[in-house]
Design an enzyme around this catalytic site. Sequence first.
Site, mmCIF file in Angstrom:
data_model
loop_
_atom_site.group_PDB
_atom_site.id
_atom_site.type_symbol
_atom_site.label_atom_id
_atom_site.label_comp_id
_atom_site.label_asym_id
_atom_site.label_seq_id
_atom_site.Cartn_x
_atom_site.Cartn_y
_atom_site.Cartn_z
ATOM 1 C CB SER A 189 19.653 -6.590 20.171
ATOM 2 O OG SER A 189 18.983 -7.795 20.373
ATOM 3 C CG ASP B 289 17.526 -8.874 12.983
ATOM 4 O OD1 ASP B 289 17.594 -10.012 13.467
ATOM 5 O OD2 ASP B 289 17.679 -7.835 13.650
ATOM 6 C CG HIS C 293 20.167 -9.687 15.835
ATOM 7 N ND1 HIS C 293 18.994 -8.957 15.919
ATOM 8 C CD2 HIS C 293 20.628 -9.787 17.111
ATOM 9 C CE1 HIS C 293 18.770 -8.644 17.193
ATOM 10 N NE2 HIS C 293 19.746 -9.121 17.930
#
Lengths: 245, 213
Positions: free
Chosen positions: A72, A195, A223
């Site tokens: 991320s 996600d 995620h």
Amino acid sequence: MIMGTGAGGNVWTMYQVSALSAAGYEVITFDNRGIPPSDVPPGDYSLADLVADTAGLIEALGIGPCRLVGTSMGAAIAAELAVSRPDLVTCCVLMAMRARADKARKALWAGDRALAASRAQLPAAYDAAAWVFQMLAPTSLNDDVAVSAWLDIFKMSAARRASAGGQDAIDLISDRRETLRAVPVPCRAIAFSHDVICPPHLCAEVAEIIPDCDFVEIGPGGHIGYLECPDEVNTAIIEFLDKHR
Amino acid sequence: MVAAELATSRPDLVTCCVLMAVRARADALRRALSAGERELRCSGARQPAAYDALISVLQMFSPATLNDDAAVSAWLDVYEMSAERRAAARGQDAIDVTSDRRAAFRAVPVPCRVIGFSDDLMCPPHLCAEVAEAIPDCDYVEIGSCGHVGYLERPDEVNTAIIEFLDKNLAVMPDALTRQISIGSEAVTTCPMYPLTESGWPTSARAMASLCS
């Protein structure tokens, strides 16, 4: 290994550190600025701040060039660092990363910013439930034992997320496609099938844009798929790193 | 849930039911969500409209819709604009939707069709299918690529599933028809397949209820 927004480097110790160590790698995890015991300077942070922090750490440890694994926001840090300081980076694994935000992701970011700005204190139980929906795949959500543990973890980590407030301001919605075209090292983008923060099609775009980058999709994961499907993720990381020993 | 409970408590009013996105019980997550929402209401904390809308959209729609820029923009607007209406319906929030109703569903005396939506986070398909298993005469249809408001995301597939089921249950309409005759319709004599009204056979639950009362 570079962690995402609001979480500590110790999250990697749940599943990744032992697997990568067993595969023969020296694994270094750390807390980004905003996560104690690293410094928590007041005010808003920028991605450039965290990129500079990471470069400083690699130089201080004298381990450059090294392999980077990020998820991320941590993946965005890795890619930017590869562009600005190619002397420090051998290759990158980029998990759950986008090159740009679509409408839903812009709304998500704006909503989180509006919530932070309002200073509304959501009850811990509600906050935890809102988090699990954003972070986990339905397979985990439908598993009573797993989801109960996750709800507890998100309740307990609320204070940590709140203290990382400066990280919330980091711009993760701008279009970074130009920058990614300039990534000069081999990369692997890993997407998680369910996600909602970085959906697979936006993650695949990252792999298409970076000149030397392949793409692996792993499921069922949300995620934080590296915690939901650790074996598959570890295999994908190690296989790529082994290619670039 | 209302339809199923009505079928049990007042079978004289109900011919058959289509039950969409329904659960017989709540699992750990759905209980936690209800508890969290209750705490939020009691706390008096007010979320910004933009945050509220995005949480609703994330919870209500499938990834297929979330990944569609035009659709998601329209839905965010709808949710932001309807915040007031949802706030006015706060009395509904107190309705218990987490108790175990499996025993109640076992007593539903009319034919039912349960429709589950593949990406429904509020009533996930496996909990929906459980309702179909509990009701004695019930089949189950799952519609793909849609969330809790699947009837808005995949209207054609949902309408087909509804109409197909309702059409099958025309066969159980003679009772209703007879009743209609007994309350004074001269126009209809035998065939239950043909409309009682000029606008067609009333297939909605509401029309059925008014027809039989």
